[in-house]
Motif scaffolding. Structure first.
Motif, PDB file in Angstrom:
ATOM      1  N   VAL A 199      46.168  98.869  28.830  1.00 23.75           N
ATOM      2  CA  VAL A 199      47.127  98.149  29.669  1.00 23.75           C
ATOM      3  C   VAL A 199      47.799  97.040  28.871  1.00 23.75           C
ATOM      4  O   VAL A 199      49.017  96.880  28.905  1.00 23.75           O
ATOM      5  N   GLU A 200      47.005  96.282  28.127  1.00 27.62           N
ATOM      6  CA  GLU A 200      47.563  95.180  27.335  1.00 27.62           C
ATOM      7  C   GLU A 200      48.538  95.697  26.290  1.00 27.62           C
ATOM      8  O   GLU A 200      49.614  95.109  26.092  1.00 27.62           O
ATOM      9  N   ALA A 201      48.224  96.803  25.645  1.00 29.89           N
ATOM     10  CA  ALA A 201      49.143  97.379  24.652  1.00 29.89           C
ATOM     11  C   ALA A 201      50.450  97.813  25.310  1.00 29.89           C
ATOM     12  O   ALA A 201      51.531  97.635  24.742  1.00 29.89           O
ATOM     13  N   ALA A 202      50.370  98.349  26.509  1.00 33.04           N
ATOM     14  CA  ALA A 202      51.577  98.799  27.221  1.00 33.04           C
ATOM     15  C   ALA A 202      52.410  97.633  27.731  1.00 33.04           C
ATOM     16  O   ALA A 202      53.596  97.794  27.995  1.00 33.04           O
ATOM     17  N   LEU A 228      50.226  88.777  31.698  1.00 31.16           N
ATOM     18  CA  LEU A 228      49.676  89.712  32.667  1.00 31.16           C
ATOM     19  C   LEU A 228      49.001  88.860  33.741  1.00 31.16           C
ATOM     20  O   LEU A 228      48.427  87.812  33.435  1.00 31.16           O
ATOM     21  N   TRP A 229      49.061  89.304  34.982  1.00 30.09           N
ATOM     22  CA  TRP A 229      48.404  88.569  36.048  1.00 30.09           C
ATOM     23  C   TRP A 229      47.830  89.529  37.067  1.00 30.09           C
ATOM     24  O   TRP A 229      48.178  90.718  37.098  1.00 30.09           O
ATOM     25  N   THR A 230      46.921  88.997  37.890  1.00 33.37           N
ATOM     26  CA  THR A 230      46.240  89.825  38.879  1.00 33.37           C
ATOM     27  C   THR A 230      45.649  88.952  39.968  1.00 33.37           C
ATOM     28  O   THR A 230      45.581  87.728  39.826  1.00 33.37           O
ATOM     29  N   HIS A 231      45.248  89.574  41.035  1.00 32.45           N
ATOM     30  CA  HIS A 231      44.404  88.963  42.051  1.00 32.45           C
ATOM     31  C   HIS A 231      43.039  89.629  41.878  1.00 32.45           C
ATOM     32  O   HIS A 231      42.904  90.825  42.147  1.00 32.45           O
ATOM     33  N   ALA A 232      42.059  88.875  41.415  1.00 33.30           N
ATOM     34  CA  ALA A 232      40.754  89.438  41.073  1.00 33.30           C
ATOM     35  C   ALA A 232      39.708  89.084  42.120  1.00 33.30           C
ATOM     36  O   ALA A 232      39.569  87.922  42.508  1.00 33.30           O
ATOM     37  N   GLY A 289      36.699 105.408  35.897  1.00 35.96           N
ATOM     38  CA  GLY A 289      37.347 104.130  36.128  1.00 35.96           C
ATOM     39  C   GLY A 289      38.840 104.278  35.986  1.00 35.96           C
ATOM     40  O   GLY A 289      39.325 105.265  35.428  1.00 35.96           O
ATOM     41  N   PHE A 290      39.574 103.283  36.505  1.00 38.41           N
ATOM     42  CA  PHE A 290      41.026 103.309  36.361  1.00 38.41           C
ATOM     43  C   PHE A 290      41.586 101.904  36.490  1.00 38.41           C
ATOM     44  O   PHE A 290      40.945 101.009  37.044  1.00 38.41           O
ATOM     45  N   MET A 291      42.788 101.727  35.955  1.00 41.06           N
ATOM     46  CA  MET A 291      43.499 100.459  36.021  1.00 41.06           C
ATOM     47  C   MET A 291      44.976 100.784  36.165  1.00 41.06           C
ATOM     48  O   MET A 291      45.459 101.737  35.556  1.00 41.06           O
ATOM     49  N   THR A 292      45.685  99.972  36.963  1.00 43.85           N
ATOM     50  CA  THR A 292      47.110 100.221  37.160  1.00 43.85           C
ATOM     51  C   THR A 292      47.920  98.979  36.815  1.00 43.85           C
ATOM     52  O   THR A 292      47.447  97.855  36.949  1.00 43.85           O
ATOM     53  N   LEU A 293      49.146  99.219  36.366  1.00 43.19           N
ATOM     54  CA  LEU A 293      50.058  98.156  35.985  1.00 43.19           C
ATOM     55  C   LEU A 293      51.383  98.370  36.688  1.00 43.19           C
ATOM     56  O   LEU A 293      51.977  99.442  36.610  1.00 43.19           O
ATOM     57  N   ASP A 294      51.843  97.315  37.359  1.00 42.78           N
ATOM     58  CA  ASP A 294      53.129  97.315  38.051  1.00 42.78           C
ATOM     59  C   ASP A 294      53.933  96.166  37.460  1.00 42.78           C
ATOM     60  O   ASP A 294      53.744  95.011  37.851  1.00 42.78           O
ATOM     61  N   GLY A 295      54.774  96.452  36.467  1.00 40.14           N
ATOM     62  CA  GLY A 295      55.476  95.394  35.739  1.00 40.14           C
ATOM     63  C   GLY A 295      54.476  94.630  34.903  1.00 40.14           C
ATOM     64  O   GLY A 295      53.861  95.186  34.005  1.00 40.14           O
ATOM     65  N   ASP A 296      54.264  93.340  35.231  1.00 39.68           N
ATOM     66  CA  ASP A 296      53.256  92.546  34.523  1.00 39.68           C
ATOM     67  C   ASP A 296      52.037  92.264  35.398  1.00 39.68           C
ATOM     68  O   ASP A 296      51.194  91.432  35.070  1.00 39.68           O
TER      69      ASP A 296
END
Length: 152
Positions: free
Chosen positions: A100-103, A110-114, A69-76
């Motif tokens: 991700v939350e710690a970073a 934090l926001w996303t399109h889910a 698995g993986f997750m990416t963060l671009d700013g917030d």
């Protein structure tokens, strides 16, 4: 299971593309086969995929034999969050999100399109839906939600 962060590009990029494809096409889904095919007709690979990953912070979950698995963060913004179909429901998403939350400390939110598939996982870690959306990909309309989590 081990979760590690990386920014440099390496041999895992194509494996991450295959994880994304596997999650979309073989995981439990509320999307039709046609919608899943329109969303991602083939695994991501190549220079464009490497550039997308290299522009973000990337966390990869490993099971000892390779990425699962993986997750990416671009700013917030959480751009990508995918867990291989066989590993869904086993805590991989929560482990990745914890990193991700710690970073993201120092950000207001934090926001996303889910996708419909990802919304329950995001809700479970404290996100809420801002709005439902429809996006068109390759002639198919895909439902998703803009979601956010306020940070302390």
């Amino acid at each position: 299971m081990q979760v590690r962060a990386r920014r440099d590009q390496g041999a895992e990029d194509e494996a991450l593309g295959r994880i994304m494809y596997d999650a979309i096409h073989h995981g439990p889904s509320q999307y039709s086969a046609a919608e899943r095919q329109a969303w991602l007709p083939a695994p991501n690979a190549g220079d464009g995929w490497r550039a997308r990953l290299s522009a973000q912070q990337v966390w990869v979950a490993h099971d000892g034999t390779g990425p699962v698995g993986f997750m990416t963060l671009d700013g917030d913004y959480i751009d990508l969050a995918f867990v291989a179909a066989g590993w869904q429901g086993k805590g991989v998403f929560k482990a990745l999100f914890a990193r991700v939350e710690a970073a993201a400390q120092g950000h207001r939110r934090l926001w996303t399109h889910a996708s419909l598939m990802a919304q329950p996982a995001f809700l479970a870690v404290g996100f809420h839906v801002i709005r439902q959306e429809n996006v068109t990909r390759n002639g198919e309309v895909l439902r998703r939600a803009e979601m956010e989590k306020m940070l302390a």
